[in-house]
Design an enzyme around this catalytic site. Structure first.
Site, PDB file in Angstrom:
ATOM      1  N   TRP A   8     103.239  57.753 147.470  1.00  0.00           N
ATOM      2  CA  TRP A   8     104.279  58.783 147.325  1.00  0.00           C
ATOM      3  C   TRP A   8     103.787  59.964 146.507  1.00  0.00           C
ATOM      4  O   TRP A   8     104.069  61.115 146.829  1.00  0.00           O
ATOM      5  CB  TRP A   8     105.555  58.181 146.713  1.00  0.00           C
ATOM      6  CG  TRP A   8     106.354  57.503 147.781  1.00  0.00           C
ATOM      7  CD1 TRP A   8     106.349  56.188 148.107  1.00  0.00           C
ATOM      8  CD2 TRP A   8     107.202  58.148 148.737  1.00  0.00           C
ATOM      9  NE1 TRP A   8     107.144  55.959 149.198  1.00  0.00           N
ATOM     10  CE2 TRP A   8     107.682  57.137 149.591  1.00  0.00           C
ATOM     11  CE3 TRP A   8     107.606  59.466 148.955  1.00  0.00           C
ATOM     12  CZ2 TRP A   8     108.557  57.418 150.655  1.00  0.00           C
ATOM     13  CZ3 TRP A   8     108.481  59.741 150.006  1.00  0.00           C
ATOM     14  CH2 TRP A   8     108.938  58.725 150.842  1.00  0.00           C
ATOM     15  N   TRP A  10      90.589  52.382 148.308  1.00  0.00           N
ATOM     16  CA  TRP A  10      91.849  53.092 147.989  1.00  0.00           C
ATOM     17  C   TRP A  10      92.773  52.186 147.177  1.00  0.00           C
ATOM     18  O   TRP A  10      93.425  52.617 146.217  1.00  0.00           O
ATOM     19  CB  TRP A  10      92.604  53.472 149.277  1.00  0.00           C
ATOM     20  CG  TRP A  10      92.321  54.831 149.822  1.00  0.00           C
ATOM     21  CD1 TRP A  10      91.605  55.106 150.951  1.00  0.00           C
ATOM     22  CD2 TRP A  10      92.765  56.100 149.298  1.00  0.00           C
ATOM     23  NE1 TRP A  10      91.575  56.467 151.154  1.00  0.00           N
ATOM     24  CE2 TRP A  10      92.284  57.098 150.160  1.00  0.00           C
ATOM     25  CE3 TRP A  10      93.521  56.473 148.193  1.00  0.00           C
ATOM     26  CZ2 TRP A  10      92.527  58.460 149.949  1.00  0.00           C
ATOM     27  CZ3 TRP A  10      93.775  57.829 147.986  1.00  0.00           C
ATOM     28  CH2 TRP A  10      93.288  58.798 148.858  1.00  0.00           C
ATOM     29  N   ASN A  56     100.579  52.700 158.284  1.00  0.00           N
ATOM     30  CA  ASN A  56     100.168  53.664 157.251  1.00  0.00           C
ATOM     31  C   ASN A  56     100.390  55.116 157.663  1.00  0.00           C
ATOM     32  O   ASN A  56     100.884  55.926 156.865  1.00  0.00           O
ATOM     33  CB  ASN A  56      98.695  53.455 156.882  1.00  0.00           C
ATOM     34  CG  ASN A  56      98.179  54.581 155.998  1.00  0.00           C
ATOM     35  OD1 ASN A  56      97.531  55.510 156.461  1.00  0.00           O
ATOM     36  ND2 ASN A  56      98.509  54.527 154.723  1.00  0.00           N
ATOM     37  N   TRP A 104     110.453  62.638 145.564  1.00  0.00           N
ATOM     38  CA  TRP A 104     109.653  61.515 146.054  1.00  0.00           C
ATOM     39  C   TRP A 104     110.110  60.186 145.479  1.00  0.00           C
ATOM     40  O   TRP A 104     109.915  59.140 146.088  1.00  0.00           O
ATOM     41  CB  TRP A 104     108.167  61.753 145.749  1.00  0.00           C
ATOM     42  CG  TRP A 104     107.857  61.928 144.288  1.00  0.00           C
ATOM     43  CD1 TRP A 104     107.867  63.089 143.587  1.00  0.00           C
ATOM     44  CD2 TRP A 104     107.516  60.904 143.347  1.00  0.00           C
ATOM     45  NE1 TRP A 104     107.553  62.865 142.259  1.00  0.00           N
ATOM     46  CE2 TRP A 104     107.331  61.527 142.089  1.00  0.00           C
ATOM     47  CE3 TRP A 104     107.360  59.518 143.432  1.00  0.00           C
ATOM     48  CZ2 TRP A 104     106.991  60.821 140.934  1.00  0.00           C
ATOM     49  CZ3 TRP A 104     107.019  58.816 142.285  1.00  0.00           C
ATOM     50  CH2 TRP A 104     106.841  59.467 141.050  1.00  0.00           C
ATOM     51  N   GLU A 132      89.538  51.544 152.755  1.00  0.00           N
ATOM     52  CA  GLU A 132      90.950  51.269 152.430  1.00  0.00           C
ATOM     53  C   GLU A 132      91.057  50.294 151.262  1.00  0.00           C
ATOM     54  O   GLU A 132      91.957  50.409 150.416  1.00  0.00           O
ATOM     55  CB  GLU A 132      91.694  50.706 153.637  1.00  0.00           C
ATOM     56  CG  GLU A 132      91.722  51.627 154.848  1.00  0.00           C
ATOM     57  CD  GLU A 132      92.239  53.018 154.522  1.00  0.00           C
ATOM     58  OE1 GLU A 132      93.188  53.143 153.736  1.00  0.00           O
ATOM     59  OE2 GLU A 132      91.680  53.995 155.069  1.00  0.00           O
ATOM     60  N   TRP A 136     113.773  69.738 143.086  1.00  0.00           N
ATOM     61  CA  TRP A 136     114.118  68.970 144.285  1.00  0.00           C
ATOM     62  C   TRP A 136     115.550  69.246 144.711  1.00  0.00           C
ATOM     63  O   TRP A 136     116.406  69.506 143.863  1.00  0.00           O
ATOM     64  CB  TRP A 136     113.943  67.473 144.021  1.00  0.00           C
ATOM     65  CG  TRP A 136     112.537  67.094 143.636  1.00  0.00           C
ATOM     66  CD1 TRP A 136     112.108  66.692 142.393  1.00  0.00           C
ATOM     67  CD2 TRP A 136     111.381  67.095 144.474  1.00  0.00           C
ATOM     68  NE1 TRP A 136     110.760  66.443 142.420  1.00  0.00           N
ATOM     69  CE2 TRP A 136     110.280  66.679 143.681  1.00  0.00           C
ATOM     70  CE3 TRP A 136     111.148  67.415 145.813  1.00  0.00           C
ATOM     71  CZ2 TRP A 136     108.987  66.567 144.182  1.00  0.00           C
ATOM     72  CZ3 TRP A 136     109.861  67.295 146.312  1.00  0.00           C
ATOM     73  CH2 TRP A 136     108.801  66.867 145.504  1.00  0.00           C
TER      74      TRP A 136
HETATM   75  P1  FAD Z   1      94.866  48.046 156.721  1.00  0.00           P
HETATM   76  O1  FAD Z   1      94.751  49.381 157.323  1.00  0.00           O
HETATM   77  O2  FAD Z   1      94.340  46.886 157.482  1.00  0.00           O
HETATM   78  O3  FAD Z   1      94.146  48.110 155.285  1.00  0.00           O
HETATM   79  C1  FAD Z   1      93.704  46.934 154.588  1.00  0.00           C
HETATM   80  C2  FAD Z   1      94.314  46.852 153.213  1.00  0.00           C
HETATM   81  O4  FAD Z   1      93.860  47.929 152.403  1.00  0.00           O
HETATM   82  C3  FAD Z   1      95.832  46.941 153.202  1.00  0.00           C
HETATM   83  O5  FAD Z   1      96.428  45.698 153.500  1.00  0.00           O
HETATM   84  C4  FAD Z   1      96.085  47.405 151.767  1.00  0.00           C
HETATM   85  O6  FAD Z   1      96.031  46.343 150.849  1.00  0.00           O
HETATM   86  C5  FAD Z   1      94.897  48.321 151.512  1.00  0.00           C
HETATM   87  N1  FAD Z   1      95.276  49.716 151.810  1.00  0.00           N
HETATM   88  C6  FAD Z   1      95.214  50.329 153.012  1.00  0.00           C
HETATM   89  N2  FAD Z   1      95.590  51.619 152.894  1.00  0.00           N
HETATM   90  C7  FAD Z   1      95.891  51.813 151.590  1.00  0.00           C
HETATM   91  C8  FAD Z   1      96.353  52.933 150.851  1.00  0.00           C
HETATM   92  N3  FAD Z   1      96.549  54.140 151.395  1.00  0.00           N
HETATM   93  N4  FAD Z   1      96.606  52.747 149.532  1.00  0.00           N
HETATM   94  C9  FAD Z   1      96.401  51.561 148.929  1.00  0.00           C
HETATM   95  N5  FAD Z   1      95.970  50.464 149.593  1.00  0.00           N
HETATM   96  C10 FAD Z   1      95.709  50.594 150.895  1.00  0.00           C
HETATM   97  N6  FAD Z   1     100.529  49.515 150.661  1.00  0.00           N
HETATM   98  C11 FAD Z   1     100.965  48.385 150.108  1.00  0.00           C
HETATM   99  O7  FAD Z   1     100.277  47.357 150.140  1.00  0.00           O
HETATM  100  N7  FAD Z   1     102.196  48.341 149.501  1.00  0.00           N
HETATM  101  C12 FAD Z   1     103.002  49.420 149.425  1.00  0.00           C
HETATM  102  O8  FAD Z   1     104.088  49.339 148.836  1.00  0.00           O
HETATM  103  C13 FAD Z   1     102.552  50.632 150.027  1.00  0.00           C
HETATM  104  N8  FAD Z   1     103.337  51.739 150.024  1.00  0.00           N
HETATM  105  C14 FAD Z   1     102.866  52.908 150.595  1.00  0.00           C
HETATM  106  C15 FAD Z   1     103.661  54.050 150.547  1.00  0.00           C
HETATM  107  C16 FAD Z   1     103.213  55.240 151.113  1.00  0.00           C
HETATM  108  C17 FAD Z   1     104.078  56.486 151.047  1.00  0.00           C
HETATM  109  C18 FAD Z   1     101.940  55.294 151.719  1.00  0.00           C
HETATM  110  C19 FAD Z   1     101.438  56.569 152.335  1.00  0.00           C
HETATM  111  C20 FAD Z   1     101.157  54.167 151.759  1.00  0.00           C
HETATM  112  C21 FAD Z   1     101.590  52.959 151.210  1.00  0.00           C
HETATM  113  N9  FAD Z   1     100.804  51.787 151.239  1.00  0.00           N
HETATM  114  C22 FAD Z   1     101.264  50.640 150.653  1.00  0.00           C
HETATM  115  C23 FAD Z   1      99.429  51.819 151.757  1.00  0.00           C
HETATM  116  C24 FAD Z   1      99.251  51.475 153.251  1.00  0.00           C
HETATM  117  O9  FAD Z   1     100.102  52.230 154.029  1.00  0.00           O
HETATM  118  C25 FAD Z   1      99.464  49.978 153.550  1.00  0.00           C
HETATM  119  O10 FAD Z   1      98.709  49.205 152.659  1.00  0.00           O
HETATM  120  C26 FAD Z   1      99.019  49.661 154.979  1.00  0.00           C
HETATM  121  O11 FAD Z   1      99.735  50.427 155.898  1.00  0.00           O
HETATM  122  C27 FAD Z   1      99.217  48.193 155.239  1.00  0.00           C
HETATM  123  O12 FAD Z   1      98.831  47.852 156.541  1.00  0.00           O
HETATM  124  P2  FAD Z   1      97.571  46.923 156.810  1.00  0.00           P
HETATM  125  O13 FAD Z   1      97.611  45.732 155.930  1.00  0.00           O
HETATM  126  O14 FAD Z   1      97.494  46.694 158.277  1.00  0.00           O
HETATM  127  O15 FAD Z   1      96.391  47.860 156.292  1.00  0.00           O
END
Ligand code: FAD
Length: 387
Positions: free
Chosen positions: A385, A280, A344, A362, A277, A309
């Site tokens: 998105w 990512w 997520n 989107w 993650e 759209w």
């Molecule tokens: P954990 O699962 O503990 O992951 C650890 C860290 O890894 C997160 O805090 C984040 O910094 C990073 N991370 C995890 N998943 C992703 C991912 N898919 N993409 C990029 N980084 C990731 N994340 C944001 O920080 N800000 C946003 O505005 C944001 N918008 C999103 C919009 C959509 C449509 C989707 C599908 C995902 C988005 N995410 C966003 C990614 C992700 O959903 C969140 O980072 C995550 O849910 C945060 O929860 P956590 O800190 O417990 O993550």
């Protein structure tokens, strides 16, 4: 040598290369710029603004303990900053400016204008890397092109990553405090009180570190399974802290690597998945840095700009309000409205629902998420998105 260290989305004193280098080679003074009108144009909402302000207060305390004064510039837009920052540099008699590189287009234009203004006054500008684990441009295909797909990016990332990504810098040693007053930080900004989300999301590094430790001790080992169940507290909830830079991705990676007996691959499956993650996160930041059209609201894959759209304002409003009649979607949208955060898997479900079921652009969803999310981050949100 006195350096003005410009804090942006890096509101911490540990693992902060710009601050660390400034203090290693002389004296540091810190500045933060509140640019509310510009941020509102970028769809930054009240939750993110409040969290940022609360984290800024926490940063002020940490800087104070290091003998580093913090000044504040309140300017509506990025265009105001070259002059305001140079005026401050004149007033404080600083020799140099230091900051961390940021990747979205408007931020890059801002930084190059500020750099030119400082160079015009014969001051050095030190730009450091800190926003990603691997700098954009360092993970490329054999032909030297940026990756457009995650899995090959990750493979190359893992084969390229060096010890630097695992070695966070320590807190700098305190300095003798220069004779410069601290700014009085406001308790609210743009009508948003600092404590708006502080009950659930207290700002600052200390809380970020506490969450990281608790996650590593109690939950990371089961992350690969638990992260698929939105009803479980199976993830780190570090995203607001990573977005505001209250903790660095390098600190998170180093902690996960230690917990996995010094391995990035293999070992515990939960830890390995969590490291993915963080990769990512790097991937989307590299995309923003290397494909400027994404910062202009255009589709990453150009052909997607030809999707016809649907214009369906009532359905869009029902989606936003959690009134679609689909329980999982509605629960997710209400979680977002109530807490400023969404799991997520639910971000994926609700984004799919809006774009592939309601066939609504989107960009409407991206804007709404950015407006509501306490962790609103242009690269991750746009990437999520577009995906
Ligand atoms: P954990 O699962 O503990 O992951 C650890 C860290 O890894 C997160 O805090 C984040 O910094 C990073 N991370 C995890 N998943 C992703 C991912 N898919 N993409 C990029 N980084 C990731 N994340 C944001 O920080 N800000 C946003 O505005 C944001 N918008 C999103 C919009 C959509 C449509 C989707 C599908 C995902 C988005 N995410 C966003 C990614 C992700 O959903 C969140 O980072 C995550 O849910 C945060 O929860 P956590 O800190 O417990 O993550």
């Amino acid at each position: 040598m006195r350096t003005l260290v410009w804090f942006r989305n890096d509101l911490r004193v540990e693992d902060h290369p710009a601050l660390y280098e400034a203090m290693a080679h002389g004296e540091a003074v810190a500045v933060f710029c509140l640019c509310n009108a510009q941020w509102r144009d970028h769809d930054v909402g009240d939750n993110r603004l409040a969290f940022m302000l609360d984290s800024l207060h926490a940063l002020a305390g940490d800087l104070d303990a290091l003998g580093v004064p913090l000044r504040l510039i309140t300017a509506p837009r990025f265009d105001d900053l070259p002059k305001r920052l140079v005026d401050l540099a004149d007033e404080l008699e600083v020799d140099a400016l230091a900051f961390h590189e940021e990747y979205p287009l408007n931020e890059r234009v801002r930084d190059s204008k500020v750099t030119r203004a400082f160079e015009d006054t014969n001051r050095a500008v030190h730009v450091h890397h800190s926003g990603t684990l691997m700098p954009p441009g360092s993970v490329l295909t054999n032909d030297g092109d940026p990756y457009t797909v995650f899995t090959p990016f990750k493979k190359r990332w893992l084969s390229t990553v060096g010890p630097d990504a695992l070695a966070p810098l320590p807190r700098p040693k305190p300095q003798r405090r220069p004779d410069i007053d601290n700014a009085d930080l406001p308790e609210q900004t743009d009508g948003v009180p600092r404590d708006r989300v502080a009950g659930r999301w207290p700002g600052g590094f200390e809380e970020a570190q506490r969450r990281l430790n608790a996650f590593i001790e109690d939950r990371i080992a089961r992350y690969d399974d638990d992260r698929d169940f939105p009803a479980l507290d199976g993830t780190s909830t570090l995203s607001p802290y990573l977005s505001a830079g209250a903790i660095s991705a390098r600190q998170c990676l180093a902690a996960a690597h230690d917990a996995n007996d010094g391995r990035l691959r293999g070992g515990n499956a939960g830890i390995e998945t969590w490291i993915d993650e963080l990769i990512w996160r790097d991937f989307y930041r590299h995309v923003i840095a290397q494909f400027p059209h994404v910062s202009r609201g255009e589709a990453f894959r150009r052909e997607m700009d030809r999707v016809p759209w649907r214009h369906a304002p009532e359905e869009l409003e029902a989606w936003k309000a959690g009134r679609t009649g689909y329980p999982l979607v509605d629960a997710a949208m209400r979680q977002l409205a109530d807490t400023g955060w969404m799991h997520n898997r639910l971000r994926m479900v609700t984004a799919m629902f809006l774009t592939k079921h309601l066939l609504i652009d989107w960009r409407e969803g991206e804007r709404h998420f950015m407006h509501e999310l306490v962790d609103g981050d242009f690269a991750a949100n746009n990437g999520g998105w577009q995906w």
